[in-house]
Write a protein that holds these residues in place. Structure first.
Motif, PDB file in Angstrom:
ATOM      1  N   LEU A   1       0.819  -1.211   0.000  1.00  0.00           N
ATOM      2  CA  LEU A   1       0.000   0.000   0.000  1.00  0.00           C
ATOM      3  C   LEU A   1       0.855   1.264   0.000  1.00  0.00           C
ATOM      4  O   LEU A   1       0.459   2.279  -0.570  1.00  0.00           O
ATOM      5  CB  LEU A   1      -0.948   0.001   1.206  1.00  0.00           C
ATOM      6  N   ASN A   2       2.021   1.206   0.598  1.00  0.00           N
ATOM      7  CA  ASN A   2       2.919   2.369   0.618  1.00  0.00           C
ATOM      8  C   ASN A   2       3.485   2.698  -0.760  1.00  0.00           C
ATOM      9  O   ASN A   2       3.986   3.799  -0.977  1.00  0.00           O
ATOM     10  CB  ASN A   2       4.062   2.155   1.599  1.00  0.00           C
ATOM     11  N   ARG A   3       3.426   1.770  -1.688  1.00  0.00           N
ATOM     12  CA  ARG A   3       3.921   2.015  -3.053  1.00  0.00           C
ATOM     13  C   ARG A   3       2.954   2.856  -3.886  1.00  0.00           C
ATOM     14  O   ARG A   3       3.314   3.366  -4.935  1.00  0.00           O
ATOM     15  CB  ARG A   3       4.152   0.690  -3.770  1.00  0.00           C
ATOM     16  N   ILE A   4       1.725   2.974  -3.438  1.00  0.00           N
ATOM     17  CA  ILE A   4       0.721   3.725  -4.193  1.00  0.00           C
ATOM     18  C   ILE A   4       1.053   5.211  -4.113  1.00  0.00           C
ATOM     19  O   ILE A   4       1.168   5.764  -3.026  1.00  0.00           O
ATOM     20  CB  ILE A   4      -0.697   3.466  -3.636  1.00  0.00           C
ATOM     21  N   PRO A   5       1.221   5.874  -5.262  1.00  0.00           N
ATOM     22  CA  PRO A   5       1.500   7.313  -5.245  1.00  0.00           C
ATOM     23  C   PRO A   5       0.322   8.081  -4.646  1.00  0.00           C
ATOM     24  O   PRO A   5      -0.830   7.855  -5.020  1.00  0.00           O
ATOM     25  CB  PRO A   5       1.684   7.683  -6.717  1.00  0.00           C
ATOM     26  N   THR A   6       0.608   8.958  -3.715  1.00  0.00           N
ATOM     27  CA  THR A   6      -0.469   9.672  -3.026  1.00  0.00           C
ATOM     28  C   THR A   6      -0.570  11.141  -3.415  1.00  0.00           C
ATOM     29  O   THR A   6      -1.414  11.854  -2.882  1.00  0.00           O
ATOM     30  CB  THR A   6      -0.276   9.579  -1.503  1.00  0.00           C
ATOM     31  N   ALA A   7       0.244  11.585  -4.343  1.00  0.00           N
ATOM     32  CA  ALA A   7       0.256  13.006  -4.700  1.00  0.00           C
ATOM     33  C   ALA A   7      -1.102  13.487  -5.206  1.00  0.00           C
ATOM     34  O   ALA A   7      -1.519  14.598  -4.898  1.00  0.00           O
ATOM     35  CB  ALA A   7       1.330  13.268  -5.747  1.00  0.00           C
ATOM     36  N   ASN A   8      -1.799  12.669  -5.967  1.00  0.00           N
ATOM     37  CA  ASN A   8      -3.072  13.094  -6.558  1.00  0.00           C
ATOM     38  C   ASN A   8      -4.293  12.528  -5.848  1.00  0.00           C
ATOM     39  O   ASN A   8      -5.406  12.654  -6.336  1.00  0.00           O
ATOM     40  CB  ASN A   8      -3.120  12.693  -8.035  1.00  0.00           C
ATOM     41  N   ILE A   9      -4.081  11.891  -4.718  1.00  0.00           N
ATOM     42  CA  ILE A   9      -5.205  11.309  -3.987  1.00  0.00           C
ATOM     43  C   ILE A   9      -5.813  12.379  -3.091  1.00  0.00           C
ATOM     44  O   ILE A   9      -5.124  13.043  -2.339  1.00  0.00           O
ATOM     45  CB  ILE A   9      -4.763  10.096  -3.158  1.00  0.00           C
ATOM     46  N   THR A  10      -7.122  12.521  -3.212  1.00  0.00           N
ATOM     47  CA  THR A  10      -7.832  13.487  -2.382  1.00  0.00           C
ATOM     48  C   THR A  10      -8.696  12.742  -1.378  1.00  0.00           C
ATOM     49  O   THR A  10      -8.882  11.532  -1.481  1.00  0.00           O
ATOM     50  CB  THR A  10      -8.739  14.386  -3.242  1.00  0.00           C
ATOM     51  N   GLU A  11      -9.242  13.451  -0.435  1.00  0.00           N
ATOM     52  CA  GLU A  11     -10.137  12.845   0.545  1.00  0.00           C
ATOM     53  C   GLU A  11     -11.330  12.205  -0.160  1.00  0.00           C
ATOM     54  O   GLU A  11     -11.824  11.169   0.240  1.00  0.00           O
ATOM     55  CB  GLU A  11     -10.594  13.898   1.543  1.00  0.00           C
ATOM     56  N   ASP A  12     -11.777  12.816  -1.238  1.00  0.00           N
ATOM     57  CA  ASP A  12     -12.915  12.288  -1.977  1.00  0.00           C
ATOM     58  C   ASP A  12     -12.602  10.908  -2.547  1.00  0.00           C
ATOM     59  O   ASP A  12     -13.443  10.016  -2.514  1.00  0.00           O
ATOM     60  CB  ASP A  12     -13.310  13.257  -3.088  1.00  0.00           C
ATOM     61  N   VAL A  13     -11.400  10.720  -3.075  1.00  0.00           N
ATOM     62  CA  VAL A  13     -11.017   9.428  -3.629  1.00  0.00           C
ATOM     63  C   VAL A  13     -11.025   8.375  -2.526  1.00  0.00           C
ATOM     64  O   VAL A  13     -11.527   7.274  -2.702  1.00  0.00           O
ATOM     65  CB  VAL A  13      -9.629   9.503  -4.303  1.00  0.00           C
ATOM     66  N   SER A  14     -10.494   8.720  -1.377  1.00  0.00           N
ATOM     67  CA  SER A  14     -10.485   7.783  -0.257  1.00  0.00           C
ATOM     68  C   SER A  14     -11.909   7.431   0.157  1.00  0.00           C
ATOM     69  O   SER A  14     -12.204   6.277   0.438  1.00  0.00           O
ATOM     70  CB  SER A  14      -9.731   8.374   0.937  1.00  0.00           C
ATOM     71  N   GLY A  15     -12.777   8.407   0.185  1.00  0.00           N
ATOM     72  CA  GLY A  15     -14.172   8.163   0.538  1.00  0.00           C
ATOM     73  C   GLY A  15     -14.860   7.263  -0.464  1.00  0.00           C
ATOM     74  O   GLY A  15     -15.607   6.353  -0.096  1.00  0.00           O
ATOM     75  N   LYS A  16     -14.608   7.501  -1.750  1.00  0.00           N
ATOM     76  CA  LYS A  16     -15.218   6.664  -2.785  1.00  0.00           C
ATOM     77  C   LYS A  16     -14.707   5.227  -2.691  1.00  0.00           C
ATOM     78  O   LYS A  16     -15.473   4.285  -2.865  1.00  0.00           O
ATOM     79  CB  LYS A  16     -14.935   7.252  -4.164  1.00  0.00           C
ATOM     80  N   ASN A  17     -13.408   5.077  -2.419  1.00  0.00           N
ATOM     81  CA  ASN A  17     -12.865   3.725  -2.259  1.00  0.00           C
ATOM     82  C   ASN A  17     -13.508   3.022  -1.078  1.00  0.00           C
ATOM     83  O   ASN A  17     -13.875   1.857  -1.163  1.00  0.00           O
ATOM     84  CB  ASN A  17     -11.344   3.762  -2.072  1.00  0.00           C
ATOM     85  N   SER A  18     -13.644   3.728   0.022  1.00  0.00           N
ATOM     86  CA  SER A  18     -14.266   3.142   1.211  1.00  0.00           C
ATOM     87  C   SER A  18     -15.695   2.731   0.927  1.00  0.00           C
ATOM     88  O   SER A  18     -16.123   1.636   1.301  1.00  0.00           O
ATOM     89  CB  SER A  18     -14.243   4.139   2.368  1.00  0.00           C
ATOM     90  N   GLN A  19     -16.449   3.588   0.247  1.00  0.00           N
ATOM     91  CA  GLN A  19     -17.838   3.266  -0.080  1.00  0.00           C
ATOM     92  C   GLN A  19     -17.902   2.035  -0.980  1.00  0.00           C
ATOM     93  O   GLN A  19     -18.751   1.160  -0.799  1.00  0.00           O
ATOM     94  CB  GLN A  19     -18.506   4.438  -0.778  1.00  0.00           C
ATOM     95  N   TYR A  20     -17.004   1.941  -1.935  1.00  0.00           N
ATOM     96  CA  TYR A  20     -16.976   0.788  -2.837  1.00  0.00           C
ATOM     97  C   TYR A  20     -16.743  -0.499  -2.056  1.00  0.00           C
ATOM     98  O   TYR A  20     -17.485  -1.459  -2.192  1.00  0.00           O
ATOM     99  CB  TYR A  20     -15.901   0.966  -3.902  1.00  0.00           C
ATOM    100  N   PHE A  21     -15.693  -0.483  -1.229  1.00  0.00           N
ATOM    101  CA  PHE A  21     -15.356  -1.701  -0.494  1.00  0.00           C
ATOM    102  C   PHE A  21     -16.435  -2.066   0.516  1.00  0.00           C
ATOM    103  O   PHE A  21     -16.763  -3.238   0.670  1.00  0.00           O
ATOM    104  CB  PHE A  21     -13.993  -1.567   0.189  1.00  0.00           C
ATOM    105  N   LEU A  22     -16.970  -1.085   1.211  1.00  0.00           N
ATOM    106  CA  LEU A  22     -18.039  -1.383   2.173  1.00  0.00           C
ATOM    107  C   LEU A  22     -19.283  -1.911   1.470  1.00  0.00           C
ATOM    108  O   LEU A  22     -19.943  -2.831   1.932  1.00  0.00           O
ATOM    109  CB  LEU A  22     -18.388  -0.137   2.996  1.00  0.00           C
ATOM    110  N   GLY A  23     -19.599  -1.316   0.313  1.00  0.00           N
ATOM    111  CA  GLY A  23     -20.780  -1.743  -0.432  1.00  0.00           C
ATOM    112  C   GLY A  23     -20.656  -3.131  -1.020  1.00  0.00           C
ATOM    113  O   GLY A  23     -21.630  -3.862  -1.151  1.00  0.00           O
ATOM    114  N   ASN A  24     -19.438  -3.504  -1.390  1.00  0.00           N
ATOM    115  CA  ASN A  24     -19.250  -4.786  -2.058  1.00  0.00           C
ATOM    116  C   ASN A  24     -18.766  -5.914  -1.166  1.00  0.00           C
ATOM    117  O   ASN A  24     -18.920  -7.081  -1.516  1.00  0.00           O
ATOM    118  CB  ASN A  24     -18.268  -4.627  -3.231  1.00  0.00           C
TER     119      ASN A  24
END
Length: 76
Positions: free
Chosen positions: A51-74
Motif C-alpha cells: 500500500l505504501n507504493r501507491i503514489p499519493t500526490a493526486n489522492i484526495t479525501e474524496d477518492v479515499s471516501g469513494k474507495n471506502s464506499q466501494y469496499f463497504l458496499g461490495n
C-alpha cells in the motif's frame, strides 16, 4: 504501520484504528472489521509495504471516501 517495531502487535493497532474510525462515523456501524489479530504479522507488514507504493500526490479525501464506499458496499 511499517515503521513499527517487528514485535509490535500490528493487528491490534489496526483494530484500534478501525474502532476509532467507527466511533467517529456512526453510519459505519459494525461494517469495519476488527479481527486483524487473526492475520500473521508478516502478512500485515507486506500489505502495508504494498500500500505504501501507491503514489499519493493526486489522492484526495474524496477518492479515499469513494474507495471506502466501494469496499463497504461490495464486501461488508
Amino acid at each position: 504501520m511499517i515503521d513499527r517495531p517487528e514485535a509490535e502487535d500490528i493487528g491490534g493497532a489496526i483494530n484500534a484504528a478501525m474502532k476509532a474510525i467507527a466511533s467517529e462515523n456512526e453510519q459505519l456501524g459494525g461494517a469495519l472489521p476488527r479481527n486483524y489479530n487473526s492475520l500473521e504479522k508478516p502478512i500485515l507488514r507486506e500489505l502495508f509495504k504494498i500500500l505504501n507504493r501507491i503514489p499519493t500526490a493526486n489522492i484526495t479525501e474524496d477518492v479515499s471516501g469513494k474507495n471506502s464506499q466501494y469496499f463497504l458496499g461490495n464486501f461488508a
